[in-house]
Structure formats: C-alpha cells, structure tokens
Design an enzyme around this catalytic site. Structure first.
Site, PDB file in Angstrom:
ATOM      1  N   GLY A   1       0.750  -0.861  -0.183  1.00 18.41           N
ATOM      2  CA  GLY A   1       0.327   0.254  -0.127  1.00 18.41           C
ATOM      3  C   GLY A   1       0.827   1.243   0.362  1.00 18.41           C
ATOM      4  O   GLY A   1       0.763   2.042   0.521  1.00 18.41           O
TER       5      GLY A   1
ATOM      6  N   LYS B   1       7.658  18.345  -3.326  1.00 17.94           N
ATOM      7  CA  LYS B   1       8.525  19.073  -2.099  1.00 17.94           C
ATOM      8  C   LYS B   1       9.692  19.331  -2.141  1.00 17.94           C
ATOM      9  O   LYS B   1      10.194  20.210  -1.414  1.00 17.94           O
ATOM     10  CB  LYS B   1       9.122  17.731  -1.482  1.00 17.94           C
ATOM     11  CG  LYS B   1       7.314  16.389  -1.411  1.00 17.94           C
ATOM     12  CD  LYS B   1       7.541  15.320  -0.934  1.00 17.94           C
ATOM     13  CE  LYS B   1       5.608  14.981  -0.290  1.00 17.94           C
ATOM     14  NZ  LYS B   1       6.165  13.718  -0.255  1.00 17.94           N
TER      15      LYS B   1
END
Ligand SMILES: NC(=O)c1ccc[n+]([C@@H]2O[C@H](COP(=O)([O-])OP(=O)(O)OC[C@H]3O[C@@H](n4cnc5c(N)ncnc54)[C@H](OP(=O)(O)O)[C@@H]3O)[C@@H](O)[C@H]2O)c1
Length: 432
Positions: free
Chosen positions: A203, A221
């Site tokens: 995940g 970022k």
C-alpha cells in the site's frame, strides 16, 4: 433545532477533564486517512503528562457524511462549511488535500483568530506565506510541520533556532515509495517490476504511481522546502526532474562495487540568482547519511551559514505519524509561548532554477565487449570527459564515474559517443 441534512449529530460523551489539564476543542476539516488517525489518537493525548492538554474533537467537515469512518465519530459531522465554521474550536486541523476550498476555510478561521494546523503540502507551498502573515496580523498561528516530511519533524527545530539554522542548501530523500523500490532492488537484486509490485502490495503507492516514480511528487516537495526555508517560490515544472524507472539490479550492484548506492534525491542550493536544484536518482557514497535510509524512510540533510550537515530522518509519511505530528502542532498552536510558526518569513519572489554542475555516474553499453578501464578513459577523454572510476565489466556494460561537468556538456559528449562509437549511455548525478 433541526440538523442540516448534510450533518450528523451525536451526543458528546467526552468526560470532564482531569484537574490541571486543559481541554482543547478540535475542529477537523477532513476525516480521511489522516483526519481519522487524528480522531483515533486525540483521546490518547491526555496520557502524555508533558502535553497537559486533553483533546475533544468537536466537529468535522467532510464531503460525504454517510461514508464509513475508522475512528470515533465526532459529535457533529457535516458537509456544510458554514455549519462547520459556526462551531466553537480552540484549533482547527485541515487535512483536505487540494488548495481549494482549504485556502478559503483556513483564511476565514485565521481571520477570526482561530489557530490552524495543516498537513496540506499544496496549500502551504502555494499560500503558506500569505496565510502565516494573516495569522500574525490576527494574533494567531498557522502550523504546518506535517506538510513537509510528516514523519521527520524538523521544521519545529529550525523554527526554534531560525538564525543558527538558516538553510543555504539541502539534500534529501523525500519520496518513500521510490526509496523503498531502490532499497528493495539493492537488497534483493530483484527487478524493478518486482520491487514495484512489493510496494503496491504494502500500500505504499498512490493510485497513479507515476507521481512517485517519475519524480513529480519529489519536485513538489522541493518547491515546498524552498518556500519553507524562506528562499521564495519555485515552480516544480522548472526543476530538472528524472524518475527511477530505468534502474535495475545490475545498476544497484555496480553502484555498490563503486562504494555507494543509488537514492531518489532532491538537491537544492541557494544562489545569488535563485537556486541550483535537481530531482532524480543519484549515486551517494556509503558514508553519506542518505545511503543509510533503508526501505521507505525519508531524510534531509541541510547546511547554512553557521551549521553544516544537520541530518533528520524518519518515516516519510503514514496516517499515524502524520496525526502525531499534527497533534504536537496543535499543542503548540494553543500554547501561549510559541505564537508564530517559522521558518516561513515573508512572501518572496519567483526563483530562477538552474541545473547544477555535479559529478556523474554513467552506465555505458558498448557495441561489443567493454574495453578495459584505460581504453575507456581514453575514449571519454576524447569527448572532454574525465573518468574518475569504474566498476568491473559486466559483459558489454560498465558504469563509469565522471568528474564535475555541466549537464549540457555531458549530454553533448555522450551524444557524440553514440554517434561516433555506437556507445549508448545513461547518466545519473553523483553526490560527494
Ligand atoms: N496520507 C498520509 O500519510 C499523509 C501524510 C502527510 C500529509 N498528508 C496530507 O494530508 C492531507 C490529507 O491526506 P489524506 O490521505 O487524509 O486524504 P484523504 O483520505 O483523501 O482525506 C481527505 C478528507 O477531506 C475531505 N474533503 C476533501 N475535500 C473536501 C471538500 N471540498 N469539502 C469537504 N470535505 C472535503 C474528505 O471528505 P470525504 O471523506 O467525505 O470524502 C476526506 O475526509 C493531504 O494534504 C495530504 O497531502 C497525508
């Protein structure tokens, strides 16, 4: 009074606070992965003696009240922003995701003097400075530690020492998924596809994995960090961005032979004119702190006028660590001693971005058997590139370390080698 059709009301079962402990009423704008983790963790916060607060989640704003939530439901859950804004909160936690309506709601709350904590990277990158200024004018605070490397809470440390820790350059691993894939290939000598499948099973990937694998999330970022360090606004689209899809087990093995490894890196350095920056896989020597970031860990090393090589690392993201960082921010936001978040200082101009001059690691596929190291040196010297190291030959392929060269000159030289000697090259940057 009748409830709004988009509002779910429950009785408030929260017990009275223990004496000496302050009760902090939280409004949750967003009850998704992170919002639910906040709602799960908030009741536990009272056991932290040092925090001296007890959280009470008073209400939540969502898109769909009928959705199942994996957390204790707040007494009031609504889809109606006005109903949410009428609530009485000591602090509001924003975990919507996109810029709007988050920006409007956050601005209205700050305008009323209500502190806000956000985990929203897009919001802070685009409007952090203006919202911080609004908060300051209204005598309140906007805190955003969870928006940048949520599991590596370093902004608070910088905010406490803004002069000492003035940041002039940084290098970081900011995308946990890419780091997990390269770390898995390095450790297990498996293929890129197998490592990606493992990340998907765990995940770790977004529905659209390309944002991670092609460096786009890392570029966002980088822009956010440039803004948080007070450098100004950087457009992610202007950054040199490379993904990690072309790397495989042989590449990681060759890097190991050369005394290093390959990490998905963001690198930036403040200059007079703007910033030098790049995003992409880079060779780092094994003694570099980024080399030790295994699995999905993230980390950032920065230097400034007075400090060199400060290093912070930890889990890059995840609902629980993000929620813990948010609750720490909430405690600070409602405490009277630390009113203003640092280090965003003021709105700054749009930054000019330049690709830096670095060393390189080049994978060279020769048309036949790879030449010995001396012959390879001579071949590359012929196009103006100085080879500083090479791994053992793997059939027709060999990785060569190249001395500092601007990207344009490297690209031109490699193109010439392809043309004249049918030598096919793939280059990544190399950090000392
Ligand atoms: N997930 C992480 O590990 C992590 C780590 C660090 C930072 N973050 C940041 O935290 C934020 C939230 O992430 P997440 O994973 O929790 O996202 P998410 O699961 O998609 O949750 C978003 C929540 O906001 C609500 N929402 C969104 N737009 C809305 C609107 N216009 N009106 C009302 N409600 C709205 C959604 O309501 P419904 O539930 O009704 O749809 C949902 O509850 C993002 O900025 C993300 O970048 C996440």
């Amino acid at each position: 009074m009748l409830a709004d059709p988009g509002t779910l009301e429950r009785s408030d079962l929260v017990a009275a606070p223990a004496s000496g402990t302050r009760t902090v009423r939280i409004g949750l704008a967003g009850l998704g992965n992170v919002g639910q983790a906040v709602a799960r963790l908030a009741p536990e916060a009272a056991r932290l003696a040092t925090a001296a607060v007890r959280f009470r989640v008073a209400g939540a704003l969502v898109r769909d009240v009928s959705r199942q939530r994996r957390c204790p439901l707040p007494p009031r859950v609504t889809t109606n922003p006005e109903a949410f804004l009428r609530g009485h909160y000591d602090v509001v936690i924003e975990t919507f995701g996109a810029i709007e309506p988050a920006r409007t709601i956050v601005a209205r709350l700050l305008g009323r003097g209500i502190p806000v904590v956000t985990a929203n990277k897009s919001l802070v990158a685009a409007h952090g400075a203006e919202l911080v200024a609004l908060a300051a004018r209204r005598g309140t605070t906007l805190r955003y530690e969870a928006s940048a490397l949520a599991g590596v809470p370093f902004l608070g440390a910088l905010g406490e020492r803004p002069y000492v820790a003035e940041v002039a350059r940084f290098v970081a691993v900011v995308n946990g998924t890419s780091n997990f894939i390269l770390s898995t290939i390095a450790r297990e000598q498996c293929s890129f596809a197998d490592a990606l499948a493992r990340a998907e099973q765990l995940g770790l990937t977004e529905p659209d994995a390309s944002r991670d694998l092609d460096g786009l999330d890392a570029a966002d970022k980088l822009a956010l960090l440039a803004s948080l360090f007070g450098w100004g606004s950087a457009a992610p689209a202007d950054v040199e961005v490379r993904g990690i899809r072309e790397l495989g087990a042989d590449d990681l093995a060759a890097a190991r032979q050369l005394g290093g490894t390959i990490k998905p890196v963001v690198w930036a350095s403040r200059t007079e004119a703007g910033i030098d920056a790049f995003v992409g896989p880079a060779f780092v020597e094994l003694h570099h702190p980024l080399a030790a970031l295994a699995g999905a860990l993230s980390g950032i090393q920065f230097s400034g006028r007075y400090v060199t090589d400060l290093f912070f690392s930890g889990p890059g993201a995840g609902p629980d660590i993000t929620a813990a960082t948010i609750l720490d921010d909430a405690v600070e936001a409602v405490s009277s001693t630390r009113r203003f978040a640092k280090p965003i200082r003021k709105a700054a101009p749009r930054l000019a971005l330049t690709a830096p001059e670095t060393e390189w690691l080049v994978r060279v596929r020769f048309p036949g058997v790879a030449p010995d190291e001396t012959a390879a040196h001579t071949l590359f010297a012929g196009v103006g590139l100085a080879v500083t190291g090479a791994n053992d030959t793997q059939g027709a392929v060999r990785w060569l370390r190249i001395a500092r060269t601007p990207r344009a000159r490297l690209t031109g030289a490699l193109r010439q080698l392809l043309h004249t000697h049918r030598v096919d090259c793939y280059a990544i940057r190399s950090l000392r």
